[in-house]
Design an enzyme around this catalytic site. Sequence first.
Site, PDB file in Angstrom:
ATOM      1  CG  HIS A  82      47.280  13.042  29.325  1.00 11.54           C
ATOM      2  ND1 HIS A  82      46.375  14.073  29.274  1.00 11.54           N
ATOM      3  CD2 HIS A  82      46.539  11.911  29.405  1.00 11.54           C
ATOM      4  CE1 HIS A  82      45.148  13.589  29.285  1.00 11.54           C
ATOM      5  NE2 HIS A  82      45.207  12.278  29.374  1.00 11.54           N
ATOM      6  CG  ASP A 161      39.905  12.063  22.901  1.00  7.32           C
ATOM      7  OD1 ASP A 161      39.766  10.849  23.136  1.00  7.32           O
ATOM      8  OD2 ASP A 161      40.163  12.896  23.786  1.00  7.32           O
ATOM      9  NE  ARG A 168      37.739   4.837  25.377  1.00  6.14           N
ATOM     10  CZ  ARG A 168      38.801   5.480  25.888  1.00  6.14           C
ATOM     11  NH1 ARG A 168      39.096   6.707  25.492  1.00  6.14           N
ATOM     12  NH2 ARG A 168      39.587   4.902  26.747  1.00  6.14           N
ATOM     13  CB  SER A 183      41.760   8.718  24.192  1.00  2.53           C
ATOM     14  OG  SER A 183      41.406   9.732  25.084  1.00  2.53           O
ATOM     15  CE  LYS A 187      42.599  14.000  26.379  1.00  2.00           C
ATOM     16  NZ  LYS A 187      41.844  12.797  26.068  1.00  2.00           N
TER      17      LYS A 187
HETATM   18  N1  URA Z   1      42.842   9.781  29.639  1.00  2.00           N
HETATM   19  C1  URA Z   1      42.444  10.129  28.382  1.00  2.00           C
HETATM   20  O1  URA Z   1      42.629  11.257  27.970  1.00  2.00           O
HETATM   21  N2  URA Z   1      41.883   9.205  27.617  1.00  2.00           N
HETATM   22  C2  URA Z   1      41.673   7.955  28.039  1.00  2.00           C
HETATM   23  O2  URA Z   1      41.143   7.173  27.294  1.00  2.00           O
HETATM   24  C3  URA Z   1      42.065   7.580  29.339  1.00  2.00           C
HETATM   25  C4  URA Z   1      42.666   8.523  30.127  1.00  2.00           C
END
Ligand code: URA
Length: 432
Positions: A82, A161, A168, A183, A187
């Site tokens: 990620h 999320d 956000r 966040s 996930k």
């Molecule tokens: N990527 C995400 O999944 N969440 C965030 O808050 C920032 C970047």
Amino acid sequence: MNVVELIRKKRSGAELSAEELSYFIEGYTKGEIPDYQVSAFLMAVFFRGMSKSELGTWTRQMLHSGEVLDLSDIPGHKVDKHSTGGIGDKISLILAPLAVAAGLKVPMISGRGLGHTGGTLDKLESIPGFDVNLSIPVYRKQLAELGCTLIGQTGQIAPADKKLYALRDVTGTVECIPLIASSIMSKKLAEGIDALILDVKVGSGAFMKNAEDAQRLAETMIEIGKEMGTPTRALMTDMNQPLGQAIGNAVEVAESIETLRGNGPKDVEDITVALVQEMLDLAGMADDKTDAMLREKLRDGSALKIFRDIVEAQGGDVATIDDPSLLPQPKNRTFYKAKSAGYIRFENVAGLGFAALELGAGRRKKEDDIDPAVGLLCLVRHGQKVEVGDHLFEILYNDPSTLSPCEKRLANAIVVQDDEPKPLPLIYKKLT
Ligand code: URA
């Protein structure tokens, strides 16, 4: 419990109990606490932060706001990556098939554009027909058969999320370490993975502008991973210039296909290979030949074939993979040229994201549609010498009224200076 009291408590810097935080997440997920109260709470977190124990509870509640997948019946090492978000960051599109070609399974749940940064889902959806909304049984079946699924958050996976992320994005509460860490980790841990590699971006195009903040974010996420039993590592990588040339949606898919053909920009290939190498190492499958093996899988077409299979399985038009000129194309193209001679330095890489957003490549409000065809090609690199009139960007646009706001953003994002700037590293640090 009184939500206003919880907002006040956070605003004053007091620590919330596990019960209070659970009430908040549950209430928001069920639609019982309205967006405006959650927005105020998020802003209070933005300024006050979260204690270690608050962050643990918050992340756990977000993770368990939906289904936590168990993929243990699917053989193989399930490893994901990620990114914290950058400009021109199309790495997931190349990394996922490359990791599968190297023997991993990649169950990837991605996000949409956030703030000035693009999102993997928006990019994938620029492939006509590509469906990012697979049900969990289909997700599992495709993962078992093809080794990879590229989907968005369903209502079942970390729905808290999903809602918070969209809120956000439009309330100025993205650039906040506990909110980003929870966040991402909620996930990712819901995916049922065995291990995770994080690409934590540092620089003017990232949410974390300096190395100290980026390292704190990386360490926070590694700590959450450790607490939850999922080995997690991070690479801190540069975002003081865009990744590759393409910034947008279809244009980034086209560049990803080029990279999967072994002809991509060097920075895009190098970061992808470094991240897959870490994923393989986490699975105990890396050795000193891994780097060369991965580059070969880009050159020999095996990673591209896997990407094509994924696109086909998810309903995408594979003709666009064979011939990227069939991807959505803009009606107009023009060049943004250098007004003086000197060396290139990107003063504000986020500004390039906003320039693409002006064209319609991103969202201002959560309900906005994206124009898949528009975007930018950044034709120069940090430190490159240019002359007056040299092409700095190619602007891909549909609506002529978007051109001037885009050009203003570009003017503020790039500097042509007399002295040669110091070179930038691509990878700053590895954190384990
Ligand atoms: N990527 C995400 O999944 N969440 C965030 O808050 C920032 C970047």
